[in-house]
Design a protein around this motif. Structure first.
Motif, PDB file in Angstrom:
ATOM      1  N   ILE A 210       0.824  -1.209   0.000  1.00 22.63           N
ATOM      2  CA  ILE A 210       0.000   0.000   0.000  1.00 22.63           C
ATOM      3  C   ILE A 210       0.858   1.259   0.000  1.00 22.63           C
ATOM      4  O   ILE A 210       0.684   2.146  -0.828  1.00 22.63           O
ATOM      5  N   GLN A 211       1.803   1.363   0.947  1.00 23.42           N
ATOM      6  CA  GLN A 211       2.588   2.587   1.061  1.00 23.42           C
ATOM      7  C   GLN A 211       3.811   2.330   1.936  1.00 23.42           C
ATOM      8  O   GLN A 211       3.917   1.291   2.594  1.00 23.42           O
ATOM      9  N   LYS A 212       4.708   3.314   1.967  1.00 29.36           N
ATOM     10  CA  LYS A 212       5.809   3.308   2.921  1.00 29.36           C
ATOM     11  C   LYS A 212       5.974   4.719   3.476  1.00 29.36           C
ATOM     12  O   LYS A 212       5.618   5.707   2.813  1.00 29.36           O
ATOM     13  N   PHE A 213       6.513   4.808   4.684  1.00 27.69           N
ATOM     14  CA  PHE A 213       6.831   6.107   5.267  1.00 27.69           C
ATOM     15  C   PHE A 213       7.985   5.915   6.241  1.00 27.69           C
ATOM     16  O   PHE A 213       8.361   4.793   6.585  1.00 27.69           O
ATOM     17  N   ASP A 259      -2.216   5.977   8.417  1.00 23.93           N
ATOM     18  CA  ASP A 259      -1.816   6.222   7.039  1.00 23.93           C
ATOM     19  C   ASP A 259      -0.476   6.951   6.947  1.00 23.93           C
ATOM     20  O   ASP A 259      -0.132   7.529   5.913  1.00 23.93           O
ATOM     21  N   GLY A 260       0.285   6.900   8.053  1.00 28.07           N
ATOM     22  CA  GLY A 260       1.678   7.334   7.993  1.00 28.07           C
ATOM     23  C   GLY A 260       1.969   8.772   8.281  1.00 28.07           C
ATOM     24  O   GLY A 260       3.078   9.250   8.001  1.00 28.07           O
ATOM     25  N   LYS A 261       1.054   9.509   8.878  1.00 28.05           N
ATOM     26  CA  LYS A 261       1.311  10.907   9.225  1.00 28.05           C
ATOM     27  C   LYS A 261       1.917  10.984  10.628  1.00 28.05           C
ATOM     28  O   LYS A 261       1.384  10.403  11.578  1.00 28.05           O
ATOM     29  N   TRP A 262       3.039  11.712  10.740  1.00 26.87           N
ATOM     30  CA  TRP A 262       3.688  11.881  12.040  1.00 26.87           C
ATOM     31  C   TRP A 262       2.786  12.650  12.993  1.00 26.87           C
ATOM     32  O   TRP A 262       2.180  13.657  12.615  1.00 26.87           O
TER      33      TRP A 262
END
Length: 377
Positions: A210-213, A259-262
């Protein structure tokens, strides 16, 4: 204990066998009585424990332990541990310390272990970190790419997640050495590439990327991770679920949205923590090191013994450091915490908390010792 006495009386132990027994506290040391006599008390405030180093009864000639990396408790109350000796990566204990089962020869760098309930069935996500011993001398550690395996509780492989270059998330030269996983309620899988490229990689329940962060070179430095050693799903606030990510090189936990938000960073002074383990309202973790490598005059400062464990409350304040000094805050900032004078632990790598609030501590570089049980007082 009868097996131990018979062995000692036989007089056939050679020096190699004696050395093995010296590293197995469950077979060498007499077990303290059930009243707790002879067991040290450690911890602070409401989190105090009796130390039971002789909890597990492992025959070192039948089961092999190098590093005890992580432990989880399954739906049957069994304690499932992963180590990096590939002759038996997984060892299953009951709460009395008796070995019930062992399996797994797949993971010479076996590291992360996450248990998930899928429709009433326990499944395991295993992280193979890729750190393995050289075949030339059996001592030198060699880096290679790892993978994540989804397993049944009795050792049947369901699927694997390999190098992210296969889905276009990494370039071929980037290392992938996963150290931990977390699984959200919707089935999304989060992989911490803690020994590789320091990204958190997100996949759906079927292993679709899906995603990376995260990573190391973000314009917004809040997203940078250094040794992203652990990741955990944090559902303590049901209205605001999030991830806790270990940035061990920065001595911090970082909170991210799903969803990867700090969201925020919690600095932990000198504590080089491993994965976050959430139990009730608290976060527990092993502390692998509490010293600065440059300040110890030894050839390999990462082997210097300075570990313990820690407990952090829902307000991100460390309230107890079993095996370490009492945590102290000045102007809202945690001050450095040292290992206790008794040197209770070598290097705290993971903790597992049972329904009685006892804590089982797995250690890295722990001289092949079994997990330590901390009995809640």
């Amino acid at each position: 204990m009868s097996d131990r006495r018979s062995f000692l009386k036989s007089g056939v132990a050679v020096s190699a066998a004696t050395a093995m027994l010296a590293h197995s506290s469950a077979w060498v040391n007499a077990v303290a009585d059930e009243t707790g006599a002879g067991k040290a008390l450690i911890g602070h405030g409401d989190f105090r424990y009796r130390v039971n180093k002789d909890w597990a009864t492992v025959n070192p000639f039948r089961l092999h332990i190098d590093n005890c990396h992580e432990m989880v408790q399954d739906s049957k109350g069994r304690l499932v541990m992963i180590g990096d000796d590939p002759r038996n990566n997984i060892i299953v204990f009951d709460k009395s310390g008796k070995v019930l089962d062992s399996w797994g020869t797949y993971w010479p760098g076996g590291h992360g272990l996450t248990l998930v309930d899928e429709g009433g069935e326990d499944v395991l996500f295993v992280s193979e970190s890729g750190w393995v011993r050289s075949l030339d001398d059996g001592v030198t550690m060699v880096r290679q790419n790892g993978y994540v395996a989804k397993m049944t509780i009795d050792g049947r492989m369901l699927f694997t997640i390999s190098h992210p270059m296969t889905v276009g998330a990494y370039t071929p030269e980037m290392l992938f050495q996963p150290t931990e996983t977390a699984v959200a309620p919707n089935g999304d899988i989060y992989i911490a590439d803690g020994y590789g490229s320091d990204f958190i990689l997100r996949y759906d329940q079927h292993g679709k990327f899906i995603q990376k962060f995260g990573g190391r070179n973000n314009d917004d430095k809040n997203y940078n991770l250094a040794n992203a050693h652990g990741v955990a799903f944090d559902g303590r606030d049901p209205a605001n679920p999030k991830l806790i990510v270990t940035s061990r090189g920065q001595k911090a936990f970082k909170y991210f949205s799903l969803d990867g938000k700090w969201l925020k960073t919690v600095s932990l002074a000198n504590l080089q923590i491993c994965r976050p383990v959430i139990h009730g309202e608290y976060v527990y973790a092993g502390v692998c090191w509490s010293h600065h490598f440059a300040e110890v005059n030894v050839p390999k400062p990462w082997l210097y013994q300075s570990g313990f464990t820690m407990v952090m409350d829902k307000d991100d304040r460390v309230v107890s450091c079993p095996g370490g000094e009492q945590p102290v805050y000045e102007n809202g900032i945690l001050q450095p915490v040292k290992q206790d004078e008794a040197r209770t632990f070598y290097h705290g790598h993971d903790v597992c908390i049972d329904e009685d609030e006892n804590v089982y501590v797995c250690q890295w570089n722990g001289e092949r010792t079994t997990p330590v049980k901390l009995e809640r007082v």
